[in-house]
Design a protein around this motif. Structure first.
Motif, PDB file in Angstrom:
ATOM      1  N   TYR A 117       0.846  -1.180   0.000  1.00 53.77           N
ATOM      2  CA  TYR A 117       0.000   0.000   0.000  1.00 53.77           C
ATOM      3  C   TYR A 117       0.890   1.242   0.000  1.00 53.77           C
ATOM      4  O   TYR A 117       1.982   1.214   0.586  1.00 53.77           O
ATOM      5  N   ALA A 121      -1.402   5.491   2.816  1.00 54.57           N
ATOM      6  CA  ALA A 121      -2.572   4.644   3.048  1.00 54.57           C
ATOM      7  C   ALA A 121      -2.363   3.652   4.188  1.00 54.57           C
ATOM      8  O   ALA A 121      -3.334   3.016   4.631  1.00 54.57           O
ATOM      9  N   ARG A 122      -1.134   3.518   4.672  1.00 56.10           N
ATOM     10  CA  ARG A 122      -0.843   2.426   5.606  1.00 56.10           C
ATOM     11  C   ARG A 122      -1.459   2.646   6.989  1.00 56.10           C
ATOM     12  O   ARG A 122      -2.062   1.730   7.552  1.00 56.10           O
ATOM     13  N   ARG A 125      -5.229   2.194   6.863  1.00 56.55           N
ATOM     14  CA  ARG A 125      -5.594   0.776   6.758  1.00 56.55           C
ATOM     15  C   ARG A 125      -5.398   0.087   8.111  1.00 56.55           C
ATOM     16  O   ARG A 125      -6.235  -0.723   8.522  1.00 56.55           O
ATOM     17  N   ALA A 128      -8.246   0.950  10.272  1.00 55.16           N
ATOM     18  CA  ALA A 128      -9.462   0.263   9.830  1.00 55.16           C
ATOM     19  C   ALA A 128      -9.473  -1.187  10.318  1.00 55.16           C
ATOM     20  O   ALA A 128     -10.514  -1.696  10.755  1.00 55.16           O
ATOM     21  N   ASP A 163      -3.719  -8.174   3.338  1.00 55.50           N
ATOM     22  CA  ASP A 163      -4.887  -8.862   2.789  1.00 55.50           C
ATOM     23  C   ASP A 163      -4.523 -10.222   2.187  1.00 55.50           C
ATOM     24  O   ASP A 163      -4.878 -10.517   1.042  1.00 55.50           O
TER      25      ASP A 163
END
Length: 229
Positions: A117, A121-122, A125, A128, A163
Motif C-alpha cells: 500500500y 494509506a498504511r 488501513r 481500519a 490482505d
C-alpha cells in the motif's frame, strides 16, 4: 471449487546426529477458500513441520505444494520471503508484537516491508483493521499496555495487513483465558466466512465447534480424513 492449498506426496526429512528422521511422510491434502481447518496431533506428530512448509518457513524434501497460483516448493529463499509477506498471515501463541512500536505501527509493519500500500494509506488501513477487531482505541499504545486478548487481536490485525488469502495460526489461544479464546475463535470463524482460509494448530479439543474440519497427524502422516465425507 478448486483447492486454494494443495499438498501432493509431501515429505520432510531432517538429518540428525543419529541418522535421518522423517517429520512428514506422503502428505496428501487439499484446503479450499473459506475453510477453517484445525491441525491436531500429539507433540512430535509433525504439526509444526506442516505449518512451516505451508508458510514457506521450511522447504519440502519431496512432493509439491501449491497455494493459489504459486508452486511454493519451487521458490528460492528470497522468493519465499517475498511471497510469504503477501500471501500468508501468521498468528502466534505469544503475539510476537515488537515492544517498542505502537499497536498501529506493528500493524503497519508488513505493509512497510512489502510496500503493498502507498505510504499515506498504511496508517488508515491499520486503523481500519484495528476498528474491525474492536481495538482502535489502543492504536497508539505499546503492546505492554494491552491485555493478552487485545494483543492477540492486534496480532490478527497485523496478519491481515497485506490482505493475504491464507491465515496460519499456531496455538493462538494457548496463552489466553477461555472467554478471550472464544472471542478470538469467533474472529477467525468470521474471517473464514468472509473468504479467508484459516489453518490453525491447536491442542484444545473444546474449540472443535468452530472448525469446518479437523486434520489429525500422527508420526508424520495424516490419520484422520483430509476431507469430511
Amino acid at each position: 471449487m478448486p483447492a486454494l492449498i494443495s499438498m501432493r506426496n509431501v515429505g520432510k526429512r531432517y538429518q540428525t546426529p543419529s541418522g535421518s528422521f522423517d517429520a512428514l511422510r506422503d502428505i496428501e491434502l487439499e484446503i479450499s477458500s473459506g475453510e477453517f481447518v484445525a491441525v491436531v496431533g500429539k507433540s512430535g506428530s509433525g504439526k509444526t513441520t506442516l505449518i512451516n512448509l505451508l508458510t514457506g518457513i521450511d522447504t519440502v524434501t519431496s512432493g509439491h505444494i501449491q497455494i493459489g497460483s504459486t508452486a511454493v516448493h519451487t521458490l528460492s529463499e528470497e522468493q519465499l520471503a517475498v511471497w510469504r509477506g503477501k500471501a500468508i498471515g501468521l498468528v502466534f501463541q505469544f503475539f510476537q508484537l515488537l515492544p517498542t512500536l505502537t499497536i498501529a505501527e506493528n500493524v503497519m509493519l508488513p505493509m512497510d516491508f512489502c510496500r503493498t500500500y502507498p505510504s499515506a494509506a498504511r496508517r488508515p488501513r491499520a486503523l481500519a483493521l484495528l476498528t474491525k477487531l474492536g481495538i482502535a482505541d489502543q492504536a497508539d499504545k505499546l503492546p505492554a499496555d494491552l491485555s493478552g486478548g487485545q494483543q492477540q487481536r492486534a496480532a490478527i490485525a497485523r496478519a491481515l495487513a497485506n490482505d493475504p488469502p491464507v491465515l496460519v495460526a499456531d496455538e493462538p489461544t494457548g496463552n489466553l483465558d477461555s472467554k478471550t479464546s472464544d472471542d478470538v475463535m469467533q474472529l477467525f470463524a468470521a474471517l473464514a466466512k468472509e473468504g479467508k482460509t484459516v489453518v490453525m494448530v491447536t491442542h484444545e479439543r473444546d474449540l472443535s465447534r468452530y472448525f469446518t474440519r479437523t486434520i489429525m497427524l500422527s508420526d508424520g502422516a495424516v490419520v484422520a480424513p483430509a476431507r469430511d465425507a
